[in-house]
Write a protein that holds these residues in place. Structure first.
Motif, mmCIF file in Angstrom:
data_model
loop_
_atom_site.group_PDB
_atom_site.id
_atom_site.type_symbol
_atom_site.label_atom_id
_atom_site.label_comp_id
_atom_site.label_asym_id
_atom_site.label_seq_id
_atom_site.Cartn_x
_atom_site.Cartn_y
_atom_site.Cartn_z
ATOM 1 N N PHE A 97 0.840 -1.199 0.000
ATOM 2 C CA PHE A 97 0.000 0.000 0.000
ATOM 3 C C PHE A 97 0.869 1.241 0.000
ATOM 4 C CE2 PHE A 97 -2.370 3.297 2.464
ATOM 5 C CZ PHE A 97 -3.291 3.583 1.480
ATOM 6 N N ASN A 98 0.835 1.956 -1.144
ATOM 7 C CA ASN A 98 1.550 3.225 -1.266
ATOM 8 C C ASN A 98 3.019 3.121 -0.847
ATOM 9 O OD1 ASN A 98 -0.694 4.428 -2.246
ATOM 10 N ND2 ASN A 98 -1.102 5.694 -0.461
ATOM 11 N N SER A 99 3.594 1.938 -0.992
ATOM 12 C CA SER A 99 5.000 1.768 -0.653
ATOM 13 C C SER A 99 5.801 1.292 -1.849
ATOM 14 C CB SER A 99 5.149 0.767 0.499
ATOM 15 O OG SER A 99 4.591 -0.486 0.140
ATOM 16 N N VAL A 100 5.154 1.150 -2.984
ATOM 17 C CA VAL A 100 5.834 0.715 -4.199
ATOM 18 C C VAL A 100 6.252 1.978 -4.949
ATOM 19 C CG1 VAL A 100 5.715 -0.754 -6.227
ATOM 20 C CG2 VAL A 100 4.293 -1.266 -4.245
ATOM 21 N N PHE A 101 7.429 2.486 -4.629
ATOM 22 C CA PHE A 101 7.841 3.774 -5.166
ATOM 23 C C PHE A 101 8.622 3.643 -6.472
ATOM 24 C CE2 PHE A 101 7.343 4.704 -0.589
ATOM 25 C CZ PHE A 101 6.338 5.645 -0.703
ATOM 26 N N GLY A 102 8.908 2.417 -6.886
ATOM 27 C CA GLY A 102 9.629 2.260 -8.144
ATOM 28 C C GLY A 102 9.516 0.848 -8.671
ATOM 29 N N LEU A 103 9.574 0.717 -9.991
ATOM 30 C CA LEU A 103 9.537 -0.580 -10.648
ATOM 31 C C LEU A 103 10.793 -0.766 -11.486
ATOM 32 C CD1 LEU A 103 5.866 -0.817 -11.989
ATOM 33 C CD2 LEU A 103 6.822 -1.918 -9.964
ATOM 34 N N ALA A 104 11.177 -2.008 -11.690
ATOM 35 C CA ALA A 104 12.296 -2.346 -12.569
ATOM 36 C C ALA A 104 11.874 -3.514 -13.444
ATOM 37 C CB ALA A 104 13.539 -2.713 -11.754
ATOM 38 N N GLY A 105 12.297 -3.490 -14.702
ATOM 39 C CA GLY A 105 12.017 -4.599 -15.595
ATOM 40 C C GLY A 105 12.745 -5.849 -15.154
ATOM 41 N N ALA B 194 2.599 -13.834 -8.720
ATOM 42 C CA ALA B 194 3.505 -14.947 -9.009
ATOM 43 C C ALA B 194 2.950 -15.714 -10.198
ATOM 44 C CB ALA B 194 3.637 -15.880 -7.795
ATOM 45 N N VAL B 195 3.833 -16.416 -10.904
ATOM 46 C CA VAL B 195 3.392 -17.278 -11.993
ATOM 47 C C VAL B 195 2.666 -18.479 -11.388
ATOM 48 C CG1 VAL B 195 4.129 -18.755 -13.894
ATOM 49 C CG2 VAL B 195 5.253 -16.544 -13.519
ATOM 50 N N ALA B 196 1.471 -18.747 -11.862
ATOM 51 C CA ALA B 196 0.680 -19.863 -11.344
ATOM 52 C C ALA B 196 1.323 -21.193 -11.730
ATOM 53 C CB ALA B 196 -0.742 -19.789 -11.883
ATOM 54 N N PRO B 197 1.209 -22.209 -10.890
ATOM 55 C CA PRO B 197 1.773 -23.522 -11.216
ATOM 56 C C PRO B 197 1.199 -24.064 -12.525
ATOM 57 C CG PRO B 197 1.110 -23.428 -8.905
ATOM 58 C CD PRO B 197 0.586 -22.179 -9.550
ATOM 59 N N GLY B 198 2.061 -24.659 -13.322
ATOM 60 C CA GLY B 198 1.626 -25.259 -14.570
ATOM 61 C C GLY B 198 1.624 -24.329 -15.769
ATOM 62 N N TYR B 199 2.015 -23.074 -15.566
ATOM 63 C CA TYR B 199 2.044 -22.097 -16.662
ATOM 64 C C TYR B 199 3.492 -21.820 -17.058
ATOM 65 C CZ TYR B 199 -2.933 -21.150 -16.092
ATOM 66 O OH TYR B 199 -4.302 -21.268 -16.035
ATOM 67 N N ALA B 200 4.094 -22.745 -17.795
ATOM 68 C CA ALA B 200 5.492 -22.596 -18.191
ATOM 69 C C ALA B 200 5.694 -21.481 -19.204
ATOM 70 C CB ALA B 200 6.010 -23.918 -18.772
ATOM 71 N N ASP B 201 4.605 -21.035 -19.852
ATOM 72 C CA ASP B 201 4.717 -19.989 -20.866
ATOM 73 C C ASP B 201 4.476 -18.593 -20.288
ATOM 74 O OD1 ASP B 201 2.057 -20.420 -20.337
ATOM 75 O OD2 ASP B 201 1.488 -20.907 -22.402
ATOM 76 N N ALA B 202 4.383 -18.470 -18.957
ATOM 77 C CA ALA B 202 4.219 -17.168 -18.292
ATOM 78 C C ALA B 202 5.515 -16.805 -17.571
ATOM 79 C CB ALA B 202 3.059 -17.210 -17.305
ATOM 80 N N PHE B 203 5.807 -15.491 -17.458
ATOM 81 C CA PHE B 203 7.074 -15.063 -16.860
ATOM 82 C C PHE B 203 6.928 -13.654 -16.295
ATOM 83 C CE2 PHE B 203 6.957 -14.333 -21.401
ATOM 84 C CZ PHE B 203 7.342 -13.010 -21.551
ATOM 85 N N PRO B 204 7.661 -13.337 -15.221
ATOM 86 C CA PRO B 204 7.592 -11.992 -14.636
ATOM 87 C C PRO B 204 8.190 -10.944 -15.571
ATOM 88 C CG PRO B 204 8.503 -13.581 -13.071
ATOM 89 C CD PRO B 204 8.484 -14.246 -14.411
ATOM 90 N N ILE B 205 7.625 -9.730 -15.539
ATOM 91 C CA ILE B 205 8.174 -8.622 -16.322
ATOM 92 C C ILE B 205 8.455 -7.392 -15.462
ATOM 93 C CG2 ILE B 205 7.198 -9.358 -18.529
ATOM 94 C CD1 ILE B 205 4.961 -7.255 -18.093
ATOM 95 N N TRP B 206 7.734 -7.199 -14.357
ATOM 96 C CA TRP B 206 7.955 -6.064 -13.459
ATOM 97 C C TRP B 206 8.212 -6.583 -12.049
ATOM 98 C CZ3 TRP B 206 9.124 -1.539 -15.146
ATOM 99 C CH2 TRP B 206 8.423 -0.875 -16.161
ATOM 100 N N HIS B 207 9.224 -6.027 -11.375
ATOM 101 C CA HIS B 207 9.366 -6.258 -9.946
ATOM 102 C C HIS B 207 9.648 -4.925 -9.264
ATOM 103 C CE1 HIS B 207 13.645 -6.632 -11.284
ATOM 104 N NE2 HIS B 207 13.863 -5.951 -10.179
ATOM 105 N N GLU B 208 9.474 -4.919 -7.963
ATOM 106 C CA GLU B 208 9.700 -3.686 -7.226
ATOM 107 C C GLU B 208 11.174 -3.319 -7.275
ATOM 108 O OE1 GLU B 208 8.736 -1.708 -2.850
ATOM 109 O OE2 GLU B 208 8.292 -3.815 -3.238
#
Length: 339
Positions: A157-165, A189-203
């Protein structure tokens, strides 16, 4: 016994009056009349933006970034009952932070129908939609499983002040401050069984994930719990170029700008100028190095065809600059570095 007639070669959006009657050797029978208006031609590179957020944090920002990248935009404030799969290259949906708008089952079905019928791209952002909506609706609306996303219900909550690829993904190297207008954000998070999904943004400076992409053999999706409109204005067009490349495919990289120069305007401002060598860029990214050998940070971006940029956010001292062109495929080589 003919009961139909095809009139071809008409102009789009033109009105035509018709009168039809039967006749034989004895003369003409009674007539019937009708008026028809031809359809408009579909816009090239048309994208649909559906802004369901009552606070409208991202709608205009999405539209502007899409236009900056050469797309035509149709905007809607409510979910259409049907989204024509032949009309739109991609669909972007903004739900808002917290539970500003809960995606309804019927709305999710409309989006699923578009994905399955078009085989194209769908972007969905919402602070709660990948956790709270899913719990209330027993795994979400019909479209939620297409994203390959799960959430443990942990919120920022209102603590995500920046994102990185995410490293290795198509946003690798992008860093943006995040205006804390976004309220609550699901940790994803990537759901189990979804090998074709991947993270793109993290804090930024942390590993918490806030965006996940998925590319199947049939369609592509991007889901985030942070709002596009909360990204730095200077980063939005560049991020959108990456989103569009993921959805629509590649074109050739632009040529690098050359002959970069810098002119000091005053103690806090420098004007950069360069020669544009490309005819297929969607914009330019300006990077600044604040100390010798230090990290390069994005100072801003400029639209296609631009050959200058004013950096008015400086403090006294020596800085270095470089410029690259970008399009939906990626970045050009860098220009020369100036001090």
């Amino acid at each position: 016994n003919i009961t139909h007639f095809l009139h071809q070669g008409l102009d789009p959006e033109s009105s035509h009056d018709y009168l039809v009657m039967a006749h034989n050797g004895l003369g003409d029978g009674a007539s019937t009349s009708a008026t028809a208006v031809t359809l408009s031609l579909p816009a090239e590179n048309l994208v649909l933006v559906v802004d369901l957020d009552p606070e409208h944090v991202s709608g205009t920002a999405l539209e502007t970034a899409l236009i900056d990248n050469g797309m035509s935009v149709e905007a809607a404030a409510v979910m259409p009952e049907v989204i024509d799969p032949n009309s739109y290259m991609a669909v972007f949906v903004a739900l808002g932070a917290d539970e500003k708008h809960t995606l309804l089952t019927s709305e999710g079905q409309t989006l699923l129908d578009y994905l399955e019928d078009s085989g194209r791209g769908l972007y969905l952002e919402g602070g709660f939609t990948f956790w709270y909506d899913a719990i209330r609706m027993d795994n979400g609306t019909p479209v939620h499983p297409c994203f390959g996303i799960e959430s443990d219900g942990t919120l920022g909550f209102n603590s995500v002040f920046g994102l990185a690829g995410e490293g290795g993904a198509f946003l690798d190297g992008i860093v943006s401050a995040l205006d804390p207008v976004g309220g609550y954000h699901d940790h994803l998070a990537v759901a189990p069984g979804y090998a074709d999904a991947f993270p793109i943004w993290h804090e930024r400076d942390a590993s918490t994930i806030y965006g996940i992409a998925r590319e199947t053999a049939s369609y592509s999706t991007i889901g985030t719990s942070v709002q596009f409109g909360a990204l730095e204005a200077g980063a939005r067009s560049y991020v959108m170029a990456k989103y569009l490349n993921f959805f629509l495919g590649s074109e050739s990289l632009p040529a690098a700008p050359i002959a970069l120069t810098a002119r000091v305007e005053n103690w806090s401002s420098v004007t950069l100028a360069w020669t544009d060598q490309s005819d297929n860029e969607t914009g330019f990214r300006i990077d600044r190095q604040n100390e010798a050998g230090g990290a390069w940070v994005q100072a801003g971006s400029a639209p296609a065809g631009t050959q200058s940029f004013l950096d008015a956010s400086l403090v006294p001292g020596t800085v270095w600059y470089r410029v690259c062109a970008f399009n939906t495929t990626g970045d050009s080589a860098y220009s020369n570095v100036v001090e």
